[in-house]
Motif scaffolding. Structure first.
Motif, mmCIF file in Angstrom:
data_model
loop_
_atom_site.group_PDB
_atom_site.id
_atom_site.type_symbol
_atom_site.label_atom_id
_atom_site.label_comp_id
_atom_site.label_asym_id
_atom_site.label_seq_id
_atom_site.Cartn_x
_atom_site.Cartn_y
_atom_site.Cartn_z
ATOM 1 N N ASN A 63 -10.921 1.552 9.328
ATOM 2 C CA ASN A 63 -10.028 1.756 7.824
ATOM 3 C C ASN A 63 -10.768 2.483 6.853
ATOM 4 N N ALA A 64 -12.325 2.153 6.644
ATOM 5 C CA ALA A 64 -13.019 2.765 5.730
ATOM 6 C C ALA A 64 -13.326 4.245 6.159
ATOM 7 N N SER A 65 -13.641 4.292 7.238
ATOM 8 C CA SER A 65 -13.741 5.702 7.699
ATOM 9 C C SER A 65 -12.483 6.656 7.191
ATOM 10 N N LYS B 51 -9.324 11.062 1.720
ATOM 11 C CA LYS B 51 -10.019 11.552 0.411
ATOM 12 C C LYS B 51 -10.435 12.911 0.396
ATOM 13 N N GLU C 131 -9.981 6.174 5.487
ATOM 14 C CA GLU C 131 -9.794 6.380 3.910
ATOM 15 C C GLU C 131 -10.652 7.312 3.268
ATOM 16 N N HIS C 132 -11.790 7.368 3.790
ATOM 17 C CA HIS C 132 -12.933 8.291 3.211
ATOM 18 C C HIS C 132 -12.569 9.829 3.727
ATOM 19 N N SER C 133 -12.079 9.920 5.034
ATOM 20 C CA SER C 133 -11.646 11.078 5.359
ATOM 21 C C SER C 133 -10.336 11.668 4.790
ATOM 22 N N GLU D 155 -11.802 -3.088 12.783
ATOM 23 C CA GLU D 155 -10.858 -2.532 11.840
ATOM 24 C C GLU D 155 -11.087 -2.299 10.547
ATOM 25 N N ALA D 156 -11.996 -3.054 9.839
ATOM 26 C CA ALA D 156 -12.301 -2.595 8.496
ATOM 27 C C ALA D 156 -13.248 -1.443 8.476
ATOM 28 N N GLN D 157 -14.043 -1.337 9.487
ATOM 29 C CA GLN D 157 -14.948 -0.233 9.478
ATOM 30 C C GLN D 157 -14.082 1.183 9.952
ATOM 31 N N ASP E 174 -16.817 10.741 12.038
ATOM 32 C CA ASP E 174 -15.319 10.706 11.238
ATOM 33 C C ASP E 174 -14.397 11.704 11.704
ATOM 34 N N LYS F 216 0.757 -1.279 -0.287
ATOM 35 C CA LYS F 216 0.015 0.085 -0.048
ATOM 36 C C LYS F 216 0.801 1.126 0.002
#
Length: 670
Positions: free
Chosen positions: A387-389, A395, A391-393, A383-385, A344, A293
């Motif tokens: 990470n998604a939050s 961006k 990553e969106h932040s 962890e997945a949730q 977030d 990554k």
């Protein structure tokens, strides 16, 4: 108001083209002025994204009073260290001998008309400050000395210093380093390594990408977990820290603290090329997704923000925006919370340690105190949730940051830095099966061939349609390395042919008799030619070329390349033993040299190129430190019309193989 620098292409020189100082570029016109008028030379060296260079320009070189005094006394010369690295390197070594304190940029020296130095300093304030001499005091002091009987003492001091350096130039060695040399160097690296935060102990902390690569290659070669620990510790802690741009990708030049939190915000092409290569090697070794990554984020940043429309790569981005260091990168907590939804934003601020007080002049450098998995576990969150939050932040904040004024971009294209990036892009393109990386590497090499390869010689710098400056060993060595990688990546024999042509050119014009290679060509106008052996921010050109020569020996079996590599390693032996921390790339080359098997896989492709994709994925997708690839269907025929593989080990060719599963098994044993 303009001076002679207005006609130059260097962004750094152009930044000083409106100083009232009567600057000359490095060259005979300035030298002749000094000789004809009996003037000392004021030599000032820096680069376009250098924060303290900007400060000194604003404070001193823009000051009409200081400029008038400089113009009355000196022949004033400005040098872009990135256009003339051999000038910078030589006078930096002189400065280190002349100065009691640490050196850096801007580097300012005073020379005799014969270009011999007798005084050196880094940044100087306009007036004396905190025990530091000011520019006004310096100019007046030199004027008094130059008009006194002590002038002859200055010449005598300068002559003795240059004579000492000339006598110390080392071009030959007697013995090739042994495994004992390698092991002692490794132990020395362990002693200075930081087991908590990675890198070398103390501050400031510089990224040590090729030291990490040495650790990874040594760990893989000898199945030793200790260097693997230090490599992973460094790569993980750097990525947690503020030295990494979590919003846009890429690394800053260095960190002022030992924890990698507060960076010096300039971003350099060479740092990111080397570090992307180190993270890629870590992924190839461990297959840990986090390293993949980071590799992708660095390379995506380069392709998005640092690419010339025709395929080359720009040099650097400044630390400053509108005179304020780090302004583009830092955030207040209020700015973050305004940009993100409340939940977030709260999670983001906790994870990236964003506070009301901040950690940098009231604002926040984004950094992480814990890896994602540990943070999620500590908070009892999925962890997945999380990470998604995040990553969106990130961006969202990237889009908000793009509305800010960007730092100045140094848009010159330098061969050696581009070659480092091309090598990494090609390896990543094949290993990660990303065509855009591979195509960018190919296009970068094409750019150099079209714009900087002239009449069988390499030029160093391209900007605004103009190529200039004779290529140094570093340019040739870095490009040869990238071309060998392009050839091994199955991009065509023309890359190998070009690499061999440049290797012959270096042997004819740059090699000392039975020794290492000079940094400069035979016609370069400089006080002395030297063989540089230590790494700087970039790997040593001699170290890179030792690796090149061994790889070329593996591919061609031409013994002359092996002998030339030995000549370099013989000279490097004393340097490795004296200070292995400055010879990491020599250690990489030595590690390859000492590999008793030194395997080469020769592939004779059938008409359908069967097996090419599989072998590339297997070889580039794993860390196989010393394996070379050769695509040769002339000397090595296909058997029964099938793609045929020939493995060379210990200088002998093994029986040919046509079954891919057997080859795959063989490679995994390697």
């Amino acid at each position: 108001m303009t001076n002679r620098l207005i006609k130059e292409k260097s962004p750094y020189l152009l930044q000083h083209a409106h100083n009232p100082v009567d600057w000359y570029p490095w060259g005979e016109e300035a030298f002749e002025k000094a000789r004809a008028e009996g003037r000392p030379i004021f030599l000032s060296i820096g680069y376009a994204t250098c924060h303290w260079c900007h400060v000194m320009s604003r404070e001193s070189f823009d000051d009409p009073e200081i400029a008038a005094e400089m113009n009355a006394l000196f022949a004033n010369i400005k040098v872009d260290r990135e256009e003339l690295p051999e000038i910078d390197s030589l006078y930096m070594e002189f400065a280190q001998a002349l100065m009691a304190s640490g050196t850096g940029w801007p580097l300012n020296l005073i020379l005799t008309p014969e270009l011999k130095p007798f005084y050196a300093a880094a940044y100087l304030p306009p007036e004396e400050r905190q025990g530091m001499m000011g520019m006004k005091q310096l100019v007046r002091h030199i004027r008094e000395l130059w008009a006194s009987e002590e002038k002859e003492l200055l010449f005598d001091q300068a002559n003795k210093l240059v004579d000492l350096f000339e006598k110390s130039v080392m071009t030959r060695g007697e013995e090739v380093p042994t495994e004992g040399t390698l092991d002692e160097a490794l132990e020395s690296l362990f002693e200075t390594a930081d087991p908590i935060y990675g890198g070398m102990q103390g501050a400031p902390k510089f990224p040590v990408g090729y030291q990490c690569q040495f650790f990874l290659n040594y760990a893989k070669t000898y199945n030793d977990p200790r260097p693997l620990f230090f490599a992973e510790k460094t790569l993980e802690r750097m990525h947690l820290g503020g030295i990494y741009d979590h919003v846009g990708g890429g690394f800053s030049r260095y960190s002022v603290d030992e924890k990698w939190v507060v960076p010096h915000f300039e971003k350099m092409l060479y740092d990111n090329a080397i570090l992307a290569g180190a993270y890629l090697d870590a992924w190839r070794y461990t297959q840990k997704e986090k390293y993949r990554k980071v590799t992708e984020e660095i390379l995506d940043y380069i392709l998005r923000d640092m690419r010339h429309p025709d395929g080359g790569f720009f040099s650097a981005e400044d630390a400053e925006t509108e005179g304020v260091e780090g302004a583009f990168y830092v955030w207040t907590k209020e700015e973050v919370m305004e940009a993100l939804p409340p939940d977030d934003g709260a999670l983001f601020c906790e994870y990236f340690d964003v506070t009301d007080v901040g950690n940098f002049h009231g604002k926040n450098i984004l950094h992480r105190t814990l890896p994602l998995a540990e943070f999620a576990d500590y908070r009892g969150l999925d962890e997945a949730q999380v990470n998604a939050s995040l990553e969106h932040s990130l961006k969202t904040l990237y889009e908000a940051r793009e509305k800010r004024t960007r730092p100045f971009k140094d848009d010159k294209v330098l061969v050696s830095w581009n070659a480092l990036m091309i090598d990494t892009l090609v390896k990543a393109g094949v290993a990660l099966e990303n065509k855009s990386y591979l195509e960018a590497g190919v296009k970068g090499a094409t750019f150099i061939r079209q714009h900087l390869w002239k009449e069988g010689k390499l030029l160093r710098r391209f900007r605004e349609g103009e190529a200039g400056y004779e290529g140094s060993l570093n340019d040739y060595a870095a490009l040869i390395r990238a071309l060998i990688t392009l050839y091994e990546a199955g991009q065509g024999e023309s890359y190998l042919e070009w690499a061999l042509e440049m290797t012959a050119h270096l042997e004819q014009g740059y090699k000392a008799d039975e020794g290492a290679f000079y940094l400069t060509g035979p016609d370069h106008s400089i006080l002395m030619r030297r063989c540089e052996l230590y790494d700087s921010a970039e790997p040593s050109g001699n170290a890179l070329h030792a690796e090149n020569l061994i790889r070329l020996y593996q591919i061609t079996h031409n013994r002359e390349y092996w002998i030339q590599a030995e000549d370099i390693l013989k000279v490097a032996k004393n340097f490795i033993e004296a200070y292995p921390q400055g010879a990491s790339y020599h250690l990489l080359s030595l590690l390859r040299y000492l590999d008793g098997e030194l395997p080469t896989l020769v592939i004779a492709l059938d008409e359908k190129k069967s097996g090419q994709k599989e072998v590339l994925q297997e070889v580039f997708g794993r860390l196989l430190p010393h394996l070379a690839l050769s695509w040769d269907s002339k000397e090595y025929p296909c058997k029964e019309g099938k793609t045929t593989f020939y493995l060379w080990k210990q200088g002998k060719c093994q029986p040919s193989i046509t079954k891919w599963k057997e080859v795959e098994s063989l490679l995994r044993r390697i």
